[in-house]
Design a protein around this motif. Structure first.
Motif, short mmCIF file in Angstrom:
data_model
loop_
_atom_site.label_atom_id
_atom_site.label_comp_id
_atom_site.label_asym_id
_atom_site.label_seq_id
_atom_site.Cartn_x
_atom_site.Cartn_y
_atom_site.Cartn_z
N GLY A 199 50.08 31.39 39.81
CA GLY A 199 49.98 32.79 40.70
C GLY A 199 50.30 34.02 39.99
N GLY A 200 50.01 34.94 40.64
CA GLY A 200 50.49 36.42 40.28
C GLY A 200 49.25 37.04 39.60
N HIS A 201 48.62 36.74 38.57
CA HIS A 201 47.50 37.32 38.14
C HIS A 201 46.18 37.22 38.98
CE1 HIS A 201 49.32 37.84 33.78
NE2 HIS A 201 50.28 38.05 34.59
N GLU A 202 45.35 38.11 38.91
CA GLU A 202 44.05 38.11 39.50
C GLU A 202 42.94 38.42 38.61
OE1 GLU A 202 44.36 40.83 42.59
OE2 GLU A 202 45.72 39.96 43.73
N PHE A 203 41.63 37.75 38.78
CA PHE A 203 40.69 38.18 37.92
C PHE A 203 39.49 38.31 38.55
CE2 PHE A 203 43.79 35.39 35.59
CZ PHE A 203 43.63 35.47 34.39
N TYR A 204 38.69 39.15 38.11
CA TYR A 204 37.49 39.67 38.71
C TYR A 204 36.09 39.96 37.88
CZ TYR A 204 40.77 41.38 42.38
OH TYR A 204 41.74 41.42 43.32
N SER A 205 35.09 39.50 38.37
CA SER A 205 33.78 39.70 37.68
C SER A 205 33.03 40.78 38.42
CB SER A 205 33.25 38.49 37.86
OG SER A 205 31.84 38.47 37.22
N VAL A 206 32.35 41.68 37.51
CA VAL A 206 31.41 42.75 37.95
C VAL A 206 30.05 42.00 37.88
CG1 VAL A 206 30.47 44.97 37.66
CG2 VAL A 206 32.99 44.45 37.14
N ARG A 207 29.64 42.28 39.07
CA ARG A 207 27.98 41.70 39.16
C ARG A 207 27.10 42.74 39.49
NH1 ARG A 207 29.39 36.25 40.85
NH2 ARG A 207 30.95 35.85 39.49
N ASP A 208 26.06 42.83 38.87
CA ASP A 208 24.78 43.76 39.13
C ASP A 208 24.10 43.54 40.39
OD1 ASP A 208 22.99 41.95 38.33
OD2 ASP A 208 22.76 42.98 36.47
N GLU A 209 22.95 44.37 40.51
CA GLU A 209 22.12 44.12 41.90
C GLU A 209 21.38 42.88 41.77
OE1 GLU A 209 19.74 46.59 38.65
OE2 GLU A 209 21.84 46.41 39.70
N ASP A 210 21.44 42.11 40.71
CA ASP A 210 20.67 40.84 40.38
C ASP A 210 21.58 39.86 40.68
OD1 ASP A 210 17.85 41.81 40.41
OD2 ASP A 210 18.41 42.31 38.36
N ALA A 211 22.96 39.88 40.71
CA ALA A 211 23.96 39.15 40.74
C ALA A 211 24.21 38.56 39.62
CB ALA A 211 23.70 37.97 41.76
N ALA A 212 23.73 39.42 38.42
CA ALA A 212 24.25 38.99 36.99
C ALA A 212 25.57 39.45 36.62
CB ALA A 212 23.24 39.52 36.13
N ARG A 213 26.19 38.64 35.98
CA ARG A 213 27.55 39.33 35.53
C ARG A 213 27.65 40.12 34.41
NH1 ARG A 213 30.74 34.33 36.98
NH2 ARG A 213 29.07 32.99 37.89
N ARG A 214 28.38 41.33 34.49
CA ARG A 214 28.28 42.42 33.64
C ARG A 214 29.77 42.72 33.05
NH1 ARG A 214 23.38 44.96 34.58
NH2 ARG A 214 23.81 45.88 32.59
N ALA A 215 30.94 42.46 33.64
CA ALA A 215 32.19 42.47 32.93
C ALA A 215 33.15 41.73 33.68
CB ALA A 215 32.57 44.01 33.11
N THR A 216 34.27 41.17 33.04
CA THR A 216 35.26 40.48 33.54
C THR A 216 36.70 41.37 33.57
OG1 THR A 216 34.16 38.58 32.65
CG2 THR A 216 36.41 38.57 33.69
N LEU A 217 37.68 41.18 34.35
CA LEU A 217 38.93 42.08 34.61
C LEU A 217 40.12 41.33 34.92
CD1 LEU A 217 36.75 44.08 36.55
CD2 LEU A 217 38.62 45.77 35.88
N GLN A 218 41.04 41.46 34.25
CA GLN A 218 42.37 40.57 34.41
C GLN A 218 43.24 41.71 34.99
OE1 GLN A 218 44.48 39.14 31.05
NE2 GLN A 218 45.87 37.96 32.41
N ILE A 219 43.73 41.41 36.25
CA ILE A 219 44.89 42.34 36.82
C ILE A 219 46.28 41.52 36.79
CG2 ILE A 219 45.30 43.77 38.83
CD1 ILE A 219 42.65 44.22 37.33
N VAL A 220 47.22 42.43 36.59
CA VAL A 220 48.78 41.78 36.61
C VAL A 220 49.47 42.62 37.67
CG1 VAL A 220 48.81 41.06 34.36
CG2 VAL A 220 49.61 43.24 34.60
N PRO A 221 50.28 41.98 38.49
CA PRO A 221 50.98 42.77 39.47
C PRO A 221 52.04 43.73 39.02
CG PRO A 221 51.72 40.64 39.59
CD PRO A 221 50.68 40.45 38.30
N LYS A 222 52.05 44.94 39.65
CA LYS A 222 53.38 45.93 39.02
C LYS A 222 54.16 46.26 40.46
CE LYS A 222 53.11 45.17 34.65
NZ LYS A 222 54.06 44.77 33.94
N LEU A 223 55.29 45.96 40.64
CA LEU A 223 55.91 46.70 41.90
C LEU A 223 56.72 47.99 41.34
CD1 LEU A 223 56.84 46.03 44.76
CD2 LEU A 223 58.96 45.06 43.67
N ILE A 224 56.25 49.19 42.06
CA ILE A 224 56.79 50.23 41.70
C ILE A 224 57.19 50.82 43.14
CG2 ILE A 224 56.32 52.74 40.80
CD1 ILE A 224 53.84 51.32 39.47
#
Length: 287
Positions: A199-224
């Motif tokens: 757990g902890g990290h999150e992953f996301y996919s950017v999809r276009d209007e045709d549901a095609a994949r265009r980019a991928t992101l990795q997000i890490v948590p930061k407590l401030i």
């Protein structure tokens, strides 16, 4: 390379800075990831610091008599090194982790001190990066099959980005496999599976209007200041190329809504809305 205790502190600071502790060693790992890290990234980091100090005439870490001064020295050195090589370090660690889990043949070819010869021949970060890239080329030529049907248990729509684009969160190993196969990067090769387990990290996919994949992101948590932000650690397009400009712009537009920031901040550097809107990483490697 022999290290003093004060130099070992620098290795420890570097490992913490790039969150090496989140790399879970599975029972079948050939060599612990921390050992491989020290023999590769850590070793060339220390070599770089020694070369820099010799060039500038600095007496080096062993000259410091107080913990505070030594700590400041190493944190400054690590920040500079990660700013220069951050994405390369992530890519190399991904390669090392996969090699250890899959017990690649080169791990068995050791020198007289029991160290993998392949790593000991790498005297710079560029050489380590070359080896990591070389290991990935066969995988990109022979992508994983991606015929699986994903369900709501595998991925979930999170937010509309505009222009018909959307942000989808990846929730399962199957989702990783399909994303990696269609985007030709290594999220589906196993080196990121641990993040779903611990757990902890999150992953996301950017999809276009045709549901095609265009980019991928990795997000890490930061407590401030008792408030949780998400730091964009990696943001890549097809085959680890930088995301298209319009895709990056659409993601930038939801930075504030997603509570995402570009990099770790101290308690005195809480981001403003304007800062969040422009703070994203273009490029990097999801390997």
């Amino acid at each position: 390379m022999r290290m003093t205790d004060k130099e070992k502190m620098g290795m420890h600071v570097l490992a913490r800075r790039i969150d090496l502790g989140s790399r879970v060693d599975f029972p079948n790992n050939a060599i612990p990831i921390a050992d491989l890290f020290n023999l590769s990234v850590g070793r060339v980091f220390l070599k770089d610091i020694r070369t820099r100090d010799a060039r500038t005439g600095h007496p080096g870490p062993n000259s410091f008599e107080t913990f505070e001064k030594l700590s400041f020295y190493w944190h400054s050195a690590v920040d500079d090194y990660v700013n220069r090589y951050g994405q390369s370090i992530i890519h190399v660690i991904d390669w090392l982790w996969s090699a250890s889990v899959e017990y690649h043949a080169w791990l068995k070819d050791l020198d007289d001190e029991g160290r993998p010869k392949k790593l000991m021949k790498c005297g710079s970060m560029s050489r380590l990066l070359h080896e990591a890239d070389k290991a990935e080329r066969p995988l990109q030529r022979n992508p994983l099959p991606h015929f699986m049907t994903l369900t709501s248990a595998d991925e979930r729509h999170v937010i509309d980005l505009g222009a018909g684009y959307s942000l989808v969160r990846l929730l399962s190993l199957d989702a990783f496999d399909v994303e990696g196969a269609e985007m030709s990067h290594c999220i589906g090769r196993g080196s990121y599976d641990e993040y779903l387990l611990v757990g902890g990290h999150e992953f996301y996919s950017v999809r276009d209007e045709d549901a095609a994949r265009r980019a991928t992101l990795q997000i890490v948590p930061k407590l401030i200041d008792d408030r949780m932000y998400g730091q964009i650690r990696q943001f890549v397009g097809f085959a680890n190329e930088p995301p298209e400009a319009h895709v990056a712009a659409l993601v930038a537009g939801v930075m504030s809504d997603m509570m995402w920031i570009e990099k770790p901040r101290t308690k005195h550097e809480v981001a403003t809305d304007d800062d969040l809107a422009r703070a994203f990483v273009v490029g990097g490697r999801l390997r």
